[in-house]
Design a protein around this motif. Structure first.
Motif, PDB file in Angstrom:
ATOM      1  N   GLY A 198       0.794  -1.231   0.000  1.00  0.00           N
ATOM      2  CA  GLY A 198       0.000   0.000   0.000  1.00  0.00           C
ATOM      3  C   GLY A 198       0.814   1.262   0.000  1.00  0.00           C
ATOM      4  O   GLY A 198       0.261   2.361  -0.053  1.00  0.00           O
ATOM      5  N   LYS A 223       0.620  -2.553  -4.580  1.00  0.00           N
ATOM      6  CA  LYS A 223      -0.353  -3.623  -4.418  1.00  0.00           C
ATOM      7  C   LYS A 223       0.389  -4.926  -4.150  1.00  0.00           C
ATOM      8  O   LYS A 223       1.541  -5.102  -4.568  1.00  0.00           O
ATOM      9  N   THR A 248      -0.273  -3.746   5.880  1.00  0.00           N
ATOM     10  CA  THR A 248      -0.656  -2.633   5.021  1.00  0.00           C
ATOM     11  C   THR A 248      -0.141  -1.357   5.669  1.00  0.00           C
ATOM     12  O   THR A 248      -0.544  -1.013   6.787  1.00  0.00           O
TER      13      THR A 248
END
Length: 556
Positions: free
Chosen positions: A106, A184, A201
Protein backbone atom coordinates in the motif's frame (compact mmCIF):
# COMPACT_ATOMS: atom_id res chain seq x y z
CA UNK A 1 51.63 -22.79 15.97
CA UNK A 2 53.29 -20.61 13.38
CA UNK A 3 51.86 -22.81 10.66
CA UNK A 4 48.41 -22.53 12.17
CA UNK A 5 48.69 -18.77 12.36
CA UNK A 6 49.90 -18.68 8.80
CA UNK A 7 46.94 -20.82 7.69
CA UNK A 8 44.53 -18.61 9.61
CA UNK A 9 46.07 -15.53 8.06
CA UNK A 10 45.78 -17.01 4.60
CA UNK A 11 42.15 -17.92 5.28
CA UNK A 12 41.39 -14.40 6.50
CA UNK A 13 43.08 -12.97 3.42
CA UNK A 14 41.14 -15.33 1.19
CA UNK A 15 37.91 -14.25 2.86
CA UNK A 16 38.77 -10.57 2.40
CA UNK A 17 39.00 -11.27 -1.32
CA UNK A 18 35.76 -13.25 -1.54
CA UNK A 19 32.70 -12.22 -3.59
CA UNK A 20 30.90 -10.78 -0.55
CA UNK A 21 33.92 -8.92 0.83
CA UNK A 22 34.00 -5.13 0.49
CA UNK A 23 36.77 -5.05 -2.13
CA UNK A 24 34.72 -7.22 -4.48
CA UNK A 25 31.28 -5.87 -3.54
CA UNK A 26 32.32 -2.30 -4.20
CA UNK A 27 34.02 -3.26 -7.45
CA UNK A 28 37.51 -2.17 -6.36
CA UNK A 29 38.77 -5.60 -7.39
CA UNK A 30 37.28 -7.28 -10.45
CA UNK A 31 37.42 -10.78 -11.86
CA UNK A 32 39.85 -11.35 -14.70
CA UNK A 33 39.09 -14.32 -16.90
CA UNK A 34 37.30 -17.46 -15.80
CA UNK A 35 38.39 -19.95 -13.14
CA UNK A 36 37.25 -23.47 -12.39
CA UNK A 37 36.88 -22.67 -8.67
CA UNK A 38 36.63 -19.47 -6.68
CA UNK A 39 40.00 -20.06 -4.97
CA UNK A 40 41.70 -19.90 -8.36
CA UNK A 41 39.95 -16.74 -9.53
CA UNK A 42 42.37 -14.05 -10.71
CA UNK A 43 41.56 -10.49 -9.56
CA UNK A 44 42.71 -7.13 -10.93
CA UNK A 45 42.20 -3.55 -9.69
CA UNK A 46 39.27 -1.70 -11.19
CA UNK A 47 39.97 1.26 -13.53
CA UNK A 48 41.23 4.26 -11.56
CA UNK A 49 42.09 2.38 -8.37
CA UNK A 50 45.83 2.08 -9.05
CA UNK A 51 46.04 5.73 -10.09
CA UNK A 52 44.32 6.74 -6.85
CA UNK A 53 46.64 4.58 -4.73
CA UNK A 54 49.66 6.13 -6.44
CA UNK A 55 48.39 9.60 -5.59
CA UNK A 56 47.53 10.57 -9.14
CA UNK A 57 44.04 11.79 -8.22
CA UNK A 58 40.58 10.48 -8.94
CA UNK A 59 37.02 10.67 -7.73
CA UNK A 60 36.59 8.40 -4.71
CA UNK A 61 32.86 8.19 -5.27
CA UNK A 62 33.36 6.73 -8.74
CA UNK A 63 36.01 4.19 -7.76
CA UNK A 64 33.70 1.80 -6.00
CA UNK A 65 29.97 1.21 -5.70
CA UNK A 66 27.91 -1.61 -4.21
CA UNK A 67 24.68 -1.73 -6.26
CA UNK A 68 22.89 -3.86 -3.68
CA UNK A 69 23.70 -1.74 -0.63
CA UNK A 70 20.95 0.41 0.89
CA UNK A 71 22.55 3.11 3.01
CA UNK A 72 21.09 3.81 6.46
CA UNK A 73 18.61 6.71 6.46
CA UNK A 74 19.94 10.16 7.11
CA UNK A 75 19.00 11.08 10.69
CA UNK A 76 18.06 14.58 9.57
CA UNK A 77 14.59 13.38 8.51
CA UNK A 78 12.62 11.24 10.93
CA UNK A 79 11.00 8.20 9.38
CA UNK A 80 7.27 8.25 10.14
CA UNK A 81 7.35 4.46 10.40
CA UNK A 82 9.78 4.26 13.33
CA UNK A 83 6.87 4.91 15.69
CA UNK A 84 4.65 2.22 14.10
CA UNK A 85 4.16 -0.58 16.63
CA UNK A 86 2.92 -3.17 14.07
CA UNK A 87 5.90 -2.51 11.80
CA UNK A 88 8.29 -2.73 14.75
CA UNK A 89 6.85 -6.13 15.76
CA UNK A 90 7.15 -7.36 12.18
CA UNK A 91 10.80 -6.26 12.02
CA UNK A 92 11.68 -7.95 15.30
CA UNK A 93 10.08 -11.20 14.14
CA UNK A 94 12.15 -11.00 10.96
CA UNK A 95 15.32 -10.41 12.97
CA UNK A 96 14.66 -13.27 15.43
CA UNK A 97 13.93 -15.79 12.70
CA UNK A 98 10.25 -16.27 13.56
CA UNK A 99 9.57 -14.93 10.06
CA UNK A 100 11.74 -15.01 6.96
CA UNK A 101 9.41 -13.21 4.53
CA UNK A 102 7.55 -9.96 5.18
CA UNK A 103 5.28 -7.93 2.92
CA UNK A 104 4.70 -4.17 3.25
CA UNK A 105 1.85 -3.16 0.96
CA UNK A 106 0.00 0.00 0.00
CA UNK A 107 2.98 2.31 0.13
CA UNK A 108 3.74 4.47 -2.94
CA UNK A 109 7.19 4.00 -4.50
CA UNK A 110 8.64 7.13 -2.90
CA UNK A 111 7.63 5.95 0.57
CA UNK A 112 8.68 2.30 0.34
CA UNK A 113 12.31 3.04 1.19
CA UNK A 114 11.31 4.75 4.46
CA UNK A 115 9.14 1.78 5.46
CA UNK A 116 11.67 -0.95 4.68
CA UNK A 117 14.50 0.95 6.39
CA UNK A 118 12.38 1.18 9.54
CA UNK A 119 11.70 -2.57 9.28
CA UNK A 120 15.40 -3.41 8.92
CA UNK A 121 16.24 -1.19 11.86
CA UNK A 122 13.73 -3.06 14.01
CA UNK A 123 15.23 -6.35 12.78
CA UNK A 124 18.70 -5.16 13.79
CA UNK A 125 20.11 -6.02 10.39
CA UNK A 126 21.65 -4.14 7.45
CA UNK A 127 19.53 -3.71 4.35
CA UNK A 128 20.29 -4.76 0.80
CA UNK A 129 18.17 -4.62 -2.35
CA UNK A 130 17.66 -6.73 -5.45
CA UNK A 131 19.99 -6.31 -8.44
CA UNK A 132 20.18 -8.19 -11.74
CA UNK A 133 21.22 -11.49 -10.09
CA UNK A 134 18.74 -12.64 -7.38
CA UNK A 135 20.81 -15.68 -6.35
CA UNK A 136 23.97 -13.63 -5.91
CA UNK A 137 21.98 -11.06 -3.93
CA UNK A 138 20.72 -13.76 -1.57
CA UNK A 139 24.22 -15.22 -1.09
CA UNK A 140 25.64 -11.78 -0.27
CA UNK A 141 22.79 -11.01 2.13
CA UNK A 142 23.38 -14.37 3.88
CA UNK A 143 27.08 -13.63 4.36
CA UNK A 144 26.39 -10.12 5.71
CA UNK A 145 23.40 -11.11 7.85
CA UNK A 146 21.27 -8.60 5.94
CA UNK A 147 17.59 -8.29 5.04
CA UNK A 148 17.05 -8.39 1.27
CA UNK A 149 14.54 -5.83 -0.02
CA UNK A 150 12.60 -6.67 -3.17
CA UNK A 151 10.34 -3.91 -4.62
CA UNK A 152 7.56 -5.75 -6.44
CA UNK A 153 5.68 -3.06 -8.37
CA UNK A 154 7.57 -4.09 -11.53
CA UNK A 155 6.96 -7.83 -11.04
CA UNK A 156 3.28 -7.78 -12.03
CA UNK A 157 2.05 -8.71 -15.50
CA UNK A 158 2.86 -11.27 -18.16
CA UNK A 159 5.76 -9.31 -19.76
CA UNK A 160 7.62 -9.53 -16.45
CA UNK A 161 7.12 -13.29 -16.10
CA UNK A 162 10.79 -14.33 -16.72
CA UNK A 163 12.03 -11.95 -14.01
CA UNK A 164 9.22 -12.98 -11.66
CA UNK A 165 9.99 -16.68 -12.14
CA UNK A 166 13.70 -16.14 -11.50
CA UNK A 167 13.06 -14.20 -8.30
CA UNK A 168 10.51 -16.73 -7.05
CA UNK A 169 12.78 -19.71 -7.78
CA UNK A 170 15.68 -18.11 -5.90
CA UNK A 171 13.51 -17.26 -2.88
CA UNK A 172 12.15 -20.82 -2.70
CA UNK A 173 15.69 -22.19 -2.24
CA UNK A 174 16.76 -19.64 0.35
CA UNK A 175 15.90 -18.74 3.93
CA UNK A 176 17.52 -15.32 3.92
CA UNK A 177 15.12 -12.79 5.51
CA UNK A 178 13.34 -10.90 2.72
CA UNK A 179 11.03 -7.88 2.70
CA UNK A 180 8.66 -7.37 -0.23
CA UNK A 181 7.19 -3.91 -0.84
CA UNK A 182 4.67 -2.64 -3.35
CA UNK A 183 1.70 -0.46 -3.99
CA UNK A 184 -0.35 -3.62 -4.42
CA UNK A 185 0.50 -7.08 -3.01
CA UNK A 186 2.63 -9.63 -4.84
CA UNK A 187 1.93 -13.00 -3.26
CA UNK A 188 2.98 -16.13 -5.22
CA UNK A 189 1.15 -18.97 -3.48
CA UNK A 190 4.10 -21.37 -3.60
CA UNK A 191 6.37 -18.82 -1.98
CA UNK A 192 3.95 -18.12 0.86
CA UNK A 193 3.56 -21.88 1.47
CA UNK A 194 7.32 -22.50 1.61
CA UNK A 195 8.31 -19.58 3.84
CA UNK A 196 7.20 -18.07 7.16
CA UNK A 197 5.28 -15.05 5.90
CA UNK A 198 3.43 -12.11 7.44
CA UNK A 199 2.37 -8.79 5.96
CA UNK A 200 1.30 -5.30 6.85
CA UNK A 201 -0.66 -2.63 5.02
CA UNK A 202 1.43 0.46 5.57
CA UNK A 203 -0.62 3.52 6.52
CA UNK A 204 0.04 6.90 4.96
CA UNK A 205 1.91 9.17 7.42
CA UNK A 206 -0.60 11.31 9.28
CA UNK A 207 -0.54 15.04 9.84
CA UNK A 208 1.35 14.76 13.15
CA UNK A 209 4.02 12.54 11.59
CA UNK A 210 4.38 14.82 8.58
CA UNK A 211 4.81 17.86 10.81
CA UNK A 212 7.54 16.07 12.77
CA UNK A 213 9.30 15.13 9.52
CA UNK A 214 9.24 18.72 8.27
CA UNK A 215 10.47 19.98 11.65
CA UNK A 216 13.39 17.53 11.64
CA UNK A 217 14.33 18.34 8.05
CA UNK A 218 14.07 22.13 8.42
CA UNK A 219 14.32 22.98 12.14
CA UNK A 220 14.57 26.74 11.52
CA UNK A 221 10.98 27.00 10.24
CA UNK A 222 8.31 28.44 12.52
CA UNK A 223 5.32 26.43 13.71
CA UNK A 224 2.77 28.07 11.43
CA UNK A 225 4.80 27.36 8.30
CA UNK A 226 5.51 23.79 9.44
CA UNK A 227 1.79 23.11 9.84
CA UNK A 228 1.01 24.62 6.46
CA UNK A 229 3.64 22.47 4.73
CA UNK A 230 2.45 19.35 6.54
CA UNK A 231 -1.10 20.06 5.33
CA UNK A 232 -0.23 20.66 1.69
CA UNK A 233 2.49 18.08 1.08
CA UNK A 234 2.62 14.35 1.85
CA UNK A 235 6.29 13.83 1.12
CA UNK A 236 8.49 10.79 1.58
CA UNK A 237 11.71 11.01 3.54
CA UNK A 238 13.73 11.07 0.32
CA UNK A 239 11.74 13.98 -1.07
CA UNK A 240 12.08 15.89 2.19
CA UNK A 241 15.82 15.39 2.24
CA UNK A 242 15.97 16.72 -1.32
CA UNK A 243 13.85 19.76 -0.42
CA UNK A 244 16.05 20.54 2.58
CA UNK A 245 19.24 20.25 0.51
CA UNK A 246 17.92 22.44 -2.33
CA UNK A 247 16.56 25.04 0.11
CA UNK A 248 19.89 25.18 1.98
CA UNK A 249 21.79 25.60 -1.29
CA UNK A 250 19.42 28.38 -2.36
CA UNK A 251 19.86 30.19 0.95
CA UNK A 252 23.67 29.99 0.69
CA UNK A 253 23.68 31.17 -2.91
CA UNK A 254 21.34 34.10 -2.27
CA UNK A 255 23.23 35.16 0.85
CA UNK A 256 26.52 35.77 -1.01
CA UNK A 257 28.68 34.25 1.71
CA UNK A 258 26.18 34.76 4.54
CA UNK A 259 23.25 32.32 4.24
CA UNK A 260 19.81 33.88 4.17
CA UNK A 261 16.97 32.46 6.32
CA UNK A 262 16.00 29.18 4.71
CA UNK A 263 12.24 29.80 5.01
CA UNK A 264 12.17 31.99 1.91
CA UNK A 265 13.72 29.19 -0.16
CA UNK A 266 11.48 26.30 0.88
CA UNK A 267 8.68 26.85 -1.65
CA UNK A 268 11.07 27.16 -4.64
CA UNK A 269 12.83 24.02 -3.41
CA UNK A 270 9.53 22.13 -3.22
CA UNK A 271 8.72 23.20 -6.79
CA UNK A 272 12.13 21.97 -7.94
CA UNK A 273 11.70 18.56 -6.30
CA UNK A 274 8.05 17.82 -7.02
CA UNK A 275 6.95 19.61 -10.18
CA UNK A 276 7.30 18.88 -13.84
CA UNK A 277 6.29 15.21 -13.57
CA UNK A 278 3.43 15.53 -16.00
CA UNK A 279 3.33 13.59 -19.23
CA UNK A 280 1.11 11.47 -21.39
CA UNK A 281 -2.47 12.40 -20.65
CA UNK A 282 -1.55 14.85 -17.87
CA UNK A 283 -0.33 18.40 -18.51
CA UNK A 284 1.27 20.58 -15.87
CA UNK A 285 -0.04 24.13 -15.39
CA UNK A 286 1.69 26.68 -13.18
CA UNK A 287 -1.02 28.98 -11.77
CA UNK A 288 -0.58 32.58 -12.83
CA UNK A 289 -3.95 34.17 -12.19
CA UNK A 290 -4.99 35.25 -8.71
CA UNK A 291 -8.15 35.97 -6.75
CA UNK A 292 -8.06 39.52 -8.14
CA UNK A 293 -8.78 38.04 -11.58
CA UNK A 294 -11.83 36.11 -10.38
CA UNK A 295 -15.16 37.71 -11.27
CA UNK A 296 -18.14 35.81 -9.84
CA UNK A 297 -21.32 36.53 -7.88
CA UNK A 298 -20.70 36.71 -4.13
CA UNK A 299 -22.08 33.23 -3.39
CA UNK A 300 -19.86 31.47 -5.89
CA UNK A 301 -16.88 33.65 -4.99
CA UNK A 302 -17.13 32.61 -1.33
CA UNK A 303 -17.45 28.95 -2.31
CA UNK A 304 -14.21 29.11 -4.28
CA UNK A 305 -12.40 30.58 -1.26
CA UNK A 306 -13.94 27.89 0.96
CA UNK A 307 -12.46 25.12 -1.18
CA UNK A 308 -8.92 26.30 -0.48
CA UNK A 309 -9.69 26.74 3.22
CA UNK A 310 -11.24 23.26 3.41
CA UNK A 311 -8.21 21.62 1.85
CA UNK A 312 -5.94 23.30 4.39
CA UNK A 313 -8.20 22.37 7.31
CA UNK A 314 -9.03 18.77 6.42
CA UNK A 315 -5.83 17.05 7.74
CA UNK A 316 -6.31 18.64 11.16
CA UNK A 317 -9.97 17.81 11.58
CA UNK A 318 -9.47 14.36 10.07
CA UNK A 319 -6.80 13.33 12.57
CA UNK A 320 -7.02 15.63 15.57
CA UNK A 321 -10.83 15.74 15.65
CA UNK A 322 -11.39 12.16 14.57
CA UNK A 323 -13.36 12.78 11.38
CA UNK A 324 -11.13 10.38 9.43
CA UNK A 325 -12.75 7.47 11.28
CA UNK A 326 -16.24 8.65 10.30
CA UNK A 327 -15.49 9.54 6.69
CA UNK A 328 -15.13 6.95 3.97
CA UNK A 329 -12.77 9.12 1.95
CA UNK A 330 -10.15 11.82 2.38
CA UNK A 331 -9.07 14.88 0.52
CA UNK A 332 -11.40 17.45 -1.00
CA UNK A 333 -13.45 16.94 -4.16
CA UNK A 334 -15.12 19.80 -6.05
CA UNK A 335 -17.44 19.89 -9.05
CA UNK A 336 -17.74 23.05 -11.14
CA UNK A 337 -20.70 23.24 -13.53
CA UNK A 338 -21.74 25.91 -16.00
CA UNK A 339 -21.62 26.95 -19.62
CA UNK A 340 -18.27 27.13 -21.42
CA UNK A 341 -16.36 30.31 -20.68
CA UNK A 342 -17.94 31.07 -17.31
CA UNK A 343 -14.70 30.70 -15.32
CA UNK A 344 -14.61 27.06 -14.21
CA UNK A 345 -11.09 26.24 -15.36
CA UNK A 346 -9.73 29.60 -14.26
CA UNK A 347 -11.24 29.07 -10.80
CA UNK A 348 -9.44 25.73 -10.55
CA UNK A 349 -6.21 27.51 -11.41
CA UNK A 350 -6.86 30.23 -8.82
CA UNK A 351 -7.63 27.72 -6.04
CA UNK A 352 -4.42 25.88 -6.90
CA UNK A 353 -2.47 29.12 -6.76
CA UNK A 354 -3.97 30.00 -3.38
CA UNK A 355 -2.63 26.69 -2.06
CA UNK A 356 0.78 27.20 -3.65
CA UNK A 357 0.49 23.90 -5.55
CA UNK A 358 0.82 22.72 -9.13
CA UNK A 359 -2.21 22.05 -11.32
CA UNK A 360 -2.29 18.86 -13.40
CA UNK A 361 -4.90 18.96 -16.15
CA UNK A 362 -6.06 15.65 -17.61
CA UNK A 363 -6.37 15.38 -21.38
CA UNK A 364 -9.52 13.28 -21.65
CA UNK A 365 -8.87 12.53 -25.32
CA UNK A 366 -5.90 10.44 -24.20
CA UNK A 367 -7.58 8.94 -21.14
CA UNK A 368 -10.81 7.52 -22.56
CA UNK A 369 -10.08 4.45 -24.66
CA UNK A 370 -12.28 2.10 -26.66
CA UNK A 371 -10.13 -0.82 -25.48
CA UNK A 372 -11.35 -2.68 -22.41
CA UNK A 373 -9.35 -1.80 -19.30
CA UNK A 374 -7.26 0.94 -20.90
CA UNK A 375 -9.32 3.81 -19.49
CA UNK A 376 -8.79 2.52 -15.94
CA UNK A 377 -5.03 2.24 -16.52
CA UNK A 378 -4.87 5.77 -17.89
CA UNK A 379 -6.92 7.07 -14.98
CA UNK A 380 -4.67 5.37 -12.44
CA UNK A 381 -1.65 6.95 -14.11
CA UNK A 382 -3.24 10.41 -13.85
CA UNK A 383 -4.13 10.01 -10.18
CA UNK A 384 -0.69 8.59 -9.40
CA UNK A 385 1.09 11.49 -11.11
CA UNK A 386 -0.96 13.99 -9.10
CA UNK A 387 -0.23 12.19 -5.83
CA UNK A 388 3.49 11.91 -6.52
CA UNK A 389 3.65 15.59 -7.54
CA UNK A 390 1.48 16.72 -4.60
CA UNK A 391 -0.62 18.54 -7.19
CA UNK A 392 -4.26 19.45 -7.72
CA UNK A 393 -5.88 17.20 -10.32
CA UNK A 394 -8.27 18.78 -12.83
CA UNK A 395 -10.63 16.88 -15.13
CA UNK A 396 -11.79 19.59 -17.50
CA UNK A 397 -15.11 19.07 -19.30
CA UNK A 398 -15.43 15.67 -17.65
CA UNK A 399 -18.95 14.83 -18.88
CA UNK A 400 -17.73 12.01 -21.13
CA UNK A 401 -15.53 10.46 -18.46
CA UNK A 402 -17.86 10.73 -15.49
CA UNK A 403 -21.14 10.15 -17.31
CA UNK A 404 -24.20 8.34 -16.06
CA UNK A 405 -24.20 4.60 -15.73
CA UNK A 406 -26.86 3.06 -17.88
CA UNK A 407 -28.77 -0.14 -18.38
CA UNK A 408 -26.71 -2.96 -19.87
CA UNK A 409 -28.12 -3.45 -23.37
CA UNK A 410 -24.90 -4.19 -25.24
CA UNK A 411 -21.67 -5.94 -24.32
CA UNK A 412 -19.77 -2.67 -24.23
CA UNK A 413 -22.26 -1.15 -21.76
CA UNK A 414 -21.09 -3.56 -19.08
CA UNK A 415 -17.48 -2.44 -19.50
CA UNK A 416 -18.50 1.24 -19.52
CA UNK A 417 -20.27 0.74 -16.20
CA UNK A 418 -17.20 -1.03 -14.81
CA UNK A 419 -15.10 1.98 -15.77
CA UNK A 420 -17.47 4.35 -13.98
CA UNK A 421 -17.42 2.11 -10.91
CA UNK A 422 -13.64 2.09 -10.89
CA UNK A 423 -13.55 5.87 -11.24
CA UNK A 424 -15.89 6.22 -8.28
CA UNK A 425 -13.56 4.15 -6.12
CA UNK A 426 -10.43 5.98 -7.27
CA UNK A 427 -11.96 9.39 -6.75
CA UNK A 428 -12.97 8.38 -3.24
CA UNK A 429 -9.54 6.97 -2.41
CA UNK A 430 -7.63 10.11 -3.36
CA UNK A 431 -6.32 12.20 -0.45
CA UNK A 432 -5.66 15.23 -2.62
CA UNK A 433 -7.74 18.01 -4.13
CA UNK A 434 -9.58 16.82 -7.24
CA UNK A 435 -11.67 19.23 -9.34
CA UNK A 436 -14.04 18.28 -12.13
CA UNK A 437 -15.65 20.71 -14.53
CA UNK A 438 -18.79 20.01 -16.52
CA UNK A 439 -20.73 22.05 -19.02
CA UNK A 440 -23.93 20.24 -18.09
CA UNK A 441 -24.49 19.21 -14.49
CA UNK A 442 -27.26 16.82 -15.52
CA UNK A 443 -24.71 14.75 -17.44
CA UNK A 444 -22.86 13.76 -14.26
CA UNK A 445 -23.76 10.44 -12.64
CA UNK A 446 -25.55 11.15 -9.31
CA UNK A 447 -23.20 8.67 -7.64
CA UNK A 448 -20.36 11.07 -8.43
CA UNK A 449 -22.26 14.13 -7.28
CA UNK A 450 -22.76 12.62 -3.83
CA UNK A 451 -19.00 12.29 -3.43
CA UNK A 452 -18.25 15.97 -3.92
CA UNK A 453 -17.74 18.21 -0.93
CA UNK A 454 -18.38 21.28 -3.07
CA UNK A 455 -20.65 21.70 -6.08
CA UNK A 456 -20.33 25.19 -7.55
CA UNK A 457 -22.54 26.34 -10.41
CA UNK A 458 -21.09 29.11 -12.57
CA UNK A 459 -23.86 31.28 -14.09
CA UNK A 460 -23.42 33.51 -17.09
CA UNK A 461 -22.13 36.85 -15.80
CA UNK A 462 -24.63 39.64 -15.13
CA UNK A 463 -24.09 43.24 -16.23
CA UNK A 464 -22.09 44.15 -13.10
CA UNK A 465 -19.74 41.19 -13.56
CA UNK A 466 -19.42 41.88 -17.30
CA UNK A 467 -18.42 45.47 -16.62
CA UNK A 468 -15.57 44.30 -14.39
CA UNK A 469 -14.61 41.59 -16.86
CA UNK A 470 -14.26 44.16 -19.64
CA UNK A 471 -12.01 46.29 -17.43
CA UNK A 472 -9.85 43.29 -16.58
CA UNK A 473 -9.70 42.16 -20.22
CA UNK A 474 -7.40 45.03 -21.14
CA UNK A 475 -4.07 45.12 -19.26
CA UNK A 476 -3.01 48.35 -17.61
CA UNK A 477 -0.33 48.78 -20.26
CA UNK A 478 -2.83 48.53 -23.12
CA UNK A 479 -3.34 51.90 -24.90
CA UNK A 480 -7.12 52.10 -24.55
CA UNK A 481 -8.75 55.03 -26.35
CA UNK A 482 -11.12 57.32 -24.42
CA UNK A 483 -14.06 56.40 -26.66
CA UNK A 484 -14.18 52.77 -25.43
CA UNK A 485 -17.60 52.56 -23.75
CA UNK A 486 -17.37 49.84 -21.08
CA UNK A 487 -20.97 50.43 -19.95
CA UNK A 488 -22.28 49.78 -23.46
CA UNK A 489 -20.12 46.69 -23.79
CA UNK A 490 -21.32 45.39 -20.43
CA UNK A 491 -24.88 45.25 -21.77
CA UNK A 492 -23.86 42.53 -24.24
CA UNK A 493 -24.57 38.98 -23.06
CA UNK A 494 -21.06 37.51 -23.12
CA UNK A 495 -19.11 35.13 -20.92
CA UNK A 496 -15.76 35.96 -19.37
CA UNK A 497 -13.88 33.86 -21.91
CA UNK A 498 -15.76 35.53 -24.77
CA UNK A 499 -14.94 38.99 -23.43
CA UNK A 500 -11.24 38.10 -23.11
CA UNK A 501 -11.20 36.74 -26.68
CA UNK A 502 -12.95 39.85 -28.04
CA UNK A 503 -10.48 42.13 -26.27
CA UNK A 504 -7.55 40.20 -27.74
CA UNK A 505 -9.06 40.41 -31.24
CA UNK A 506 -9.56 44.16 -30.76
CA UNK A 507 -5.91 44.61 -29.78
CA UNK A 508 -4.75 42.63 -32.81
CA UNK A 509 -7.00 44.70 -35.08
CA UNK A 510 -5.60 47.95 -33.66
CA UNK A 511 -2.01 46.79 -34.08
CA UNK A 512 -2.68 45.51 -37.60
CA UNK A 513 -4.21 48.87 -38.56
CA UNK A 514 -1.13 50.74 -37.42
CA UNK A 515 -3.00 52.67 -34.73
CA UNK A 516 -1.52 53.80 -31.44
CA UNK A 517 -4.64 53.04 -29.40
CA UNK A 518 -7.39 50.44 -29.12
CA UNK A 519 -10.53 52.34 -30.09
CA UNK A 520 -14.20 51.45 -29.76
CA UNK A 521 -14.34 50.46 -33.44
CA UNK A 522 -11.66 47.85 -32.80
CA UNK A 523 -13.55 46.50 -29.79
CA UNK A 524 -16.78 46.27 -31.77
CA UNK A 525 -14.90 44.33 -34.43
CA UNK A 526 -13.61 41.96 -31.74
CA UNK A 527 -17.13 41.50 -30.36
CA UNK A 528 -18.55 40.83 -33.83
CA UNK A 529 -15.89 38.22 -34.53
CA UNK A 530 -16.63 36.52 -31.21
CA UNK A 531 -20.36 36.39 -31.92
CA UNK A 532 -19.57 34.80 -35.28
CA UNK A 533 -17.41 32.14 -33.60
CA UNK A 534 -20.31 31.31 -31.29
CA UNK A 535 -22.78 31.28 -34.24
CA UNK A 536 -24.76 34.08 -32.61
CA UNK A 537 -26.33 37.16 -34.19
CA UNK A 538 -25.15 40.55 -32.97
CA UNK A 539 -27.93 43.07 -33.54
CA UNK A 540 -27.01 46.76 -34.04
CA UNK A 541 -29.55 47.78 -31.38
CA UNK A 542 -27.50 45.90 -28.75
CA UNK A 543 -24.64 48.36 -29.28
CA UNK A 544 -26.80 51.43 -28.67
CA UNK A 545 -25.07 54.62 -29.84
CA UNK A 546 -22.25 52.55 -31.32
CA UNK A 547 -24.47 50.61 -33.72
CA UNK A 548 -22.93 52.32 -36.75
CA UNK A 549 -19.56 50.76 -35.90
CA UNK A 550 -21.00 47.32 -36.54
CA UNK A 551 -21.29 48.00 -40.28
CA UNK A 552 -17.65 49.01 -40.38
CA UNK A 553 -16.71 45.89 -38.43
CA UNK A 554 -18.61 43.69 -40.86
CA UNK A 555 -16.86 45.29 -43.80
CA UNK A 556 -13.48 44.93 -42.07
Amino acid sequence: AGGANSAAARLALRRSLGPAAPLRRYGLLREHGEAAVELAQELIPAPGVLDFLLGWGGDVGLLGHDPGEVAPPEPRVLSPYLSSAPLTRLGRALGSGDLDLAGLWGCPPDGQLDAVQALARSAGAPLRTLTADPEADLRTAAVLGAVLWIPTDDLHGEPRRPTTDAVTAALLRSRVPVCLTGLKPWRPAGLLAARAYAELTVPVPGFTDRRAMWSAALPDLNGTLLEDLAVRYRMSGGELRAVAAVADAGARLAGNGHPEPVAAHVEPAIATVTRGRGGGAVHSITPRRTVADLVLPDVQFRQILEIASAFRAWPRIAESWGFARRSGHGGVKALFTGEPGTGKTMSAEIVTGMLGLELLKVDLAQVVSKWVGETEKNMETAFRQAEESHAVLLFDEADALFGKRGEVKHGTDRYANLEVGYLLQRLEASDGLVILTSNLKDNIDPAFTRRFHFVVHFPRPAAAERRRLWRLAFPEEAPLAPDVDVDALARLDMTGAAIAAAARTAALAAADGGGDTIAMRHVVRGVARQFQREARLLRPAELGPHAHLLDNASQG
